[in-house]
Write an enzyme that holds these catalytic residues in place. Structure first.
Site, PDB file in Angstrom:
ATOM      1  N   HIS A  61      32.966  41.603  28.798  1.00 39.07           N
ATOM      2  CA  HIS A  61      33.988  40.576  28.633  1.00 39.07           C
ATOM      3  C   HIS A  61      33.514  39.316  29.338  1.00 39.07           C
ATOM      4  O   HIS A  61      32.431  39.292  29.931  1.00 39.07           O
ATOM      5  CB  HIS A  61      35.353  41.042  29.142  1.00 39.07           C
ATOM      6  CG  HIS A  61      35.437  41.301  30.611  1.00 39.07           C
ATOM      7  ND1 HIS A  61      34.744  42.314  31.242  1.00 39.07           N
ATOM      8  CD2 HIS A  61      36.166  40.691  31.594  1.00 39.07           C
ATOM      9  CE1 HIS A  61      35.032  42.322  32.528  1.00 39.07           C
ATOM     10  NE2 HIS A  61      35.886  41.334  32.775  1.00 39.07           N
ATOM     11  N   HIS A  63      35.034  37.335  31.769  1.00 39.42           N
ATOM     12  CA  HIS A  63      35.498  36.955  33.102  1.00 39.42           C
ATOM     13  C   HIS A  63      34.316  36.424  33.917  1.00 39.42           C
ATOM     14  O   HIS A  63      33.199  36.928  33.805  1.00 39.42           O
ATOM     15  CB  HIS A  63      36.093  38.165  33.821  1.00 39.42           C
ATOM     16  CG  HIS A  63      37.576  38.099  33.988  1.00 39.42           C
ATOM     17  ND1 HIS A  63      38.359  39.224  34.111  1.00 39.42           N
ATOM     18  CD2 HIS A  63      38.439  37.047  34.085  1.00 39.42           C
ATOM     19  CE1 HIS A  63      39.625  38.876  34.260  1.00 39.42           C
ATOM     20  NE2 HIS A  63      39.698  37.565  34.250  1.00 39.42           N
ATOM     21  N   ASP A  65      33.242  36.738  36.947  1.00 32.96           N
ATOM     22  CA  ASP A  65      32.420  37.603  37.800  1.00 32.96           C
ATOM     23  C   ASP A  65      31.434  38.442  37.002  1.00 32.96           C
ATOM     24  O   ASP A  65      30.453  38.938  37.549  1.00 32.96           O
ATOM     25  CB  ASP A  65      33.292  38.495  38.690  1.00 32.96           C
ATOM     26  CG  ASP A  65      34.279  39.357  37.930  1.00 32.96           C
ATOM     27  OD1 ASP A  65      34.872  38.844  36.962  1.00 32.96           O
ATOM     28  OD2 ASP A  65      34.476  40.532  38.306  1.00 32.96           O
ATOM     29  N   HIS A  66      31.659  38.565  35.696  1.00 32.84           N
ATOM     30  CA  HIS A  66      30.765  39.362  34.853  1.00 32.84           C
ATOM     31  C   HIS A  66      29.726  38.512  34.119  1.00 32.84           C
ATOM     32  O   HIS A  66      28.816  39.060  33.492  1.00 32.84           O
ATOM     33  CB  HIS A  66      31.577  40.176  33.849  1.00 32.84           C
ATOM     34  CG  HIS A  66      32.368  41.275  34.488  1.00 32.84           C
ATOM     35  ND1 HIS A  66      32.028  42.601  34.375  1.00 32.84           N
ATOM     36  CD2 HIS A  66      33.482  41.237  35.274  1.00 32.84           C
ATOM     37  CE1 HIS A  66      32.900  43.339  35.054  1.00 32.84           C
ATOM     38  NE2 HIS A  66      33.787  42.527  35.607  1.00 32.84           N
ATOM     39  N   HIS A 153      41.908  45.159  28.738  1.00 28.38           N
ATOM     40  CA  HIS A 153      41.894  44.372  29.976  1.00 28.38           C
ATOM     41  C   HIS A 153      42.846  43.183  29.830  1.00 28.38           C
ATOM     42  O   HIS A 153      42.643  42.125  30.416  1.00 28.38           O
ATOM     43  CB  HIS A 153      40.462  43.898  30.230  1.00 28.38           C
ATOM     44  CG  HIS A 153      40.189  43.351  31.598  1.00 28.38           C
ATOM     45  ND1 HIS A 153      40.689  43.891  32.753  1.00 28.38           N
ATOM     46  CD2 HIS A 153      39.429  42.278  31.990  1.00 28.38           C
ATOM     47  CE1 HIS A 153      40.253  43.201  33.796  1.00 28.38           C
ATOM     48  NE2 HIS A 153      39.500  42.210  33.354  1.00 28.38           N
ATOM     49  N   ASP A 176      35.798  46.394  32.695  1.00 25.83           N
ATOM     50  CA  ASP A 176      37.134  46.342  33.290  1.00 25.83           C
ATOM     51  C   ASP A 176      38.163  46.751  32.241  1.00 25.83           C
ATOM     52  O   ASP A 176      38.222  46.155  31.159  1.00 25.83           O
ATOM     53  CB  ASP A 176      37.451  44.932  33.780  1.00 25.83           C
ATOM     54  CG  ASP A 176      36.618  44.519  34.980  1.00 25.83           C
ATOM     55  OD1 ASP A 176      35.874  45.367  35.501  1.00 25.83           O
ATOM     56  OD2 ASP A 176      36.726  43.348  35.391  1.00 25.83           O
ATOM     57  N   HIS A 240      32.050  48.403  40.921  1.00 23.88           N
ATOM     58  CA  HIS A 240      32.999  47.283  40.957  1.00 23.88           C
ATOM     59  C   HIS A 240      34.158  47.633  41.886  1.00 23.88           C
ATOM     60  O   HIS A 240      35.318  47.591  41.506  1.00 23.88           O
ATOM     61  CB  HIS A 240      33.490  47.023  39.524  1.00 23.88           C
ATOM     62  CG  HIS A 240      34.256  45.742  39.312  1.00 23.88           C
ATOM     63  ND1 HIS A 240      35.430  45.458  39.958  1.00 23.88           N
ATOM     64  CD2 HIS A 240      34.052  44.699  38.476  1.00 23.88           C
ATOM     65  CE1 HIS A 240      35.909  44.297  39.541  1.00 23.88           C
ATOM     66  NE2 HIS A 240      35.074  43.811  38.640  1.00 23.88           N
TER      67      HIS A 240
END
Length: 280
Positions: A61, A63, A65-66, A153, A176, A240
């Site tokens: 995805h 986001h 942080d990814h 998510h 996630d 994570h």
């Protein structure tokens, strides 16, 4: 045999000991980078994998942080590949990935221009090919297949998980998500499931509502373990960690998972490696 390396086991909160969310899966000569959290290329270098050696980048995805290190992966894979006619780097992700990649390359536009002007053998921008999926087959090369399925998510949508198979071994990377039927189906019978986890019992005690909100769309340790149990996987690999696991606390997390899953449970720091063999 498949080899899983937890390159980054951290979260959006910077941690001096944990890189951002990222997992390396090696299948023979192929190497797949699943998500691009901060610090991922340094962690990959520690296990002998350079950006130019990646077979593909898989994004669960979009986001921050990814994908925080996506730009570094794109640029470094380009400038460290000395082939006369390098093949494009495949980026596989959910709808929206092409837009993110385009914007990332635009952000590095000055850098790309500087390098083309300076190096005679760099004549074009980084060769990238983006493939967007929500479900179905995504890869079939040299005995390695990858299948995609949706995860949950929300409000982040769409999000996907990956199932990588080679030589009879299989690993599923959930990203996630909260528990959902589509992940259960993707992970059914897999030899290993890599699942992000949070300690909801701890997070709900934090006063800031913004922090508590993350419980809405992540799986707890027990929920991830229950997913592994329902799917009948061989090994649960947790990553994570929210909050970060303190020294000596690994067994607490393992014990929580064991309340829902009786198989092998892996809890590790960055660079923790797990070999995945077909179950007989």
């Amino acid at each position: 045999m498949l080899e899983i390396t937890l390159l980054g086991t951290g979260s959006p909160i910077p941690d001096p000991d944990r890189a951002g969310p990222s997992t390396l899966v090696r299948a023979g000569a192929q190497a797949f980078l699943v998500d691009c959290g901060r610090g991922v290329l340094q962690r990959a270098a520690a296990v002998g994998v350079g950006a130019a050696g990646l077979s593909a980048v898989l994004l669960t995805h979009l986001h921050s942080d990814h994908i925080a290190e996506l730009g570094d992966v794109l640029i470094t894979s380009w400038v460290t590949n000395f082939a006369a006619d390098p093949a494009p780097l495949p980026i596989i992700g959910p709808p929206g990935t092409a837009e993110v990649v385009e914007a990332t390359l635009k952000a590095f536009g000055h850098d790309i221009g500087y390098r083309i002007a300076h190096h005679a053998d760099l004549t074009t921008p980084p060769p990238i090919e983006v493939h967007e999926y929500t479900a179905g087959p995504a890869w079939d090369r040299d005995g390695v297949t990858i299948r995609v399925a949706p995860t949950d998510h929300r409000p982040v949508t769409p999000t996907i998980g990956f199932r990588i198979e080679s030589d009879g071994a299989s690993v599923v990377l959930a990203g996630d998500t909260v528990p959902c039927d589509s992940l259960d189906q993707l992970a059914a019978g897999a030899d290993a499931l890599v699942h992000t986890v949070i300690r909801k019992d701890i997070v709900t005690q934090i006063p800031q509502q913004r922090v508590k909100d993350i419980c809405d769309y992540h799986s707890s340790v027990q929920e991830a373990a229950a997913t592994a149990n329902r799917a009948g996987v061989g090994t649960l690999v947790m990553t994570h960690y929210v909050p970060a696991i303190g020294p000596g606390q690994e067994e607490q997390w393992r014990a929580l998972a064991a309340t829902e899953f009786s198989g092998r449970i892996e809890v590790g720091n960055d660079l923790h490696r797990v070999e995945v063999h077909p179950r007989r």
